[in-house]
Design a protein around this motif. Structure first.
Motif, PDB file in Angstrom:
ATOM      1  N   PRO A   1       0.677  -1.329  -0.080  1.00 51.87           N
ATOM      2  CA  PRO A   1       0.012  -0.027   0.166  1.00 51.87           C
ATOM      3  C   PRO A   1       0.670   1.386   0.248  1.00 51.87           C
ATOM      4  CG  PRO A   1       0.169  -0.943   2.243  1.00 51.87           C
ATOM      5  CD  PRO A   1       0.724  -1.953   1.279  1.00 51.87           C
TER       6      PRO A   1
ATOM      7  N   PRO B   1      -5.850   2.390  -4.055  1.00 51.37           N
ATOM      8  CA  PRO B   1      -6.222   0.860  -3.764  1.00 51.37           C
ATOM      9  C   PRO B   1      -7.231   0.572  -4.851  1.00 51.37           C
ATOM     10  CG  PRO B   1      -6.826   2.536  -2.111  1.00 51.37           C
ATOM     11  CD  PRO B   1      -6.295   3.283  -3.065  1.00 51.37           C
TER      12      PRO B   1
ATOM     13  N   TYR C   1      -2.960  -2.731  -5.394  1.00 53.06           N
ATOM     14  CA  TYR C   1      -2.704  -1.168  -5.405  1.00 53.06           C
ATOM     15  C   TYR C   1      -2.149  -0.882  -6.901  1.00 53.06           C
ATOM     16  CZ  TYR C   1      -3.480  -1.492  -0.448  1.00 53.06           C
ATOM     17  OH  TYR C   1      -4.008  -1.922   0.796  1.00 53.06           O
TER      18      TYR C   1
END
Length: 169
Positions: free
Chosen positions: A22, A32, A141
């Protein structure tokens, strides 16, 4: 764990990449996309031969696995975390392409961990069996440079649209 796709972005070799991490690299943004569902699969003959007594560390130590690539993979991680099996403790075919990896499982050469959507038709038809012990979801992501050219921005928008209709949020 080494972050191979992010290394390509960091080096400037790509304008964006999809990763399970992330945190963005310097000068980049991470968006995301949602979660991708994975499942272990094998054909019925393979299950009968290798998993007649269930999927456990002992049976997995003798069952050929189709593993994606030479580097750290989801398959290797799940074997390590869920069954305490390290690389040298199970037989495997290293296959660096997802369709070929799934084909190895369909043919009965090995079992594999694949995106659930890839196996959905065969799972529904009963020609492939789910190995629920490997069921997992992976957050994804989209990483890209903070400053984007118009074509790169169009790519980002296309990826976001695809993810919105294909990945769980």
């Amino acid at each position: 764990m080494k972050l191979y796709t992010l290394d390509l972005l960091r080096a400037g070799d790509v304008i964006g990449c999809i990763s399970t991490q992330p945190l963005p690299v310097a000068g980049c943004v991470a968006i995301p996309l949602g979660e991708l569902s994975y499942i272990g699969v094998a054909n019925a003959a393979f299950v009968a031969q290798y998993f007649a007594n269930g999927v456990n560390a002992h049976s997995l130590a003798g069952a050929p696995a189709a593993v994606f690539g030479q580097k750290e993979s989801l398959h290797r991680r799940l074997l390590r975390e869920r069954f305490a099996l390290l690389d040298a403790q199970f037989p495997c075919y290293v296959i660096p392409e997802s369709h070929a990896l799934y084909a190895a499982a369909k043919s009965g050469l090995a079992y594999a961990i694949v995106p659930r959507a890839q196996a959905a038709t065969e799972l529904t038809a009963g020609t492939m069996l789910a190995l629920a012990e490997f069921a997992t979801t992976v957050p994804l992501y989209w990483h890209h440079w903070a400053r984007q050219t118009p074509p790169a921005l169009a790519l980002t928008q296309a990826i976001e649209q695809f993810a919105a209709s294909h990945f769980a949020r």
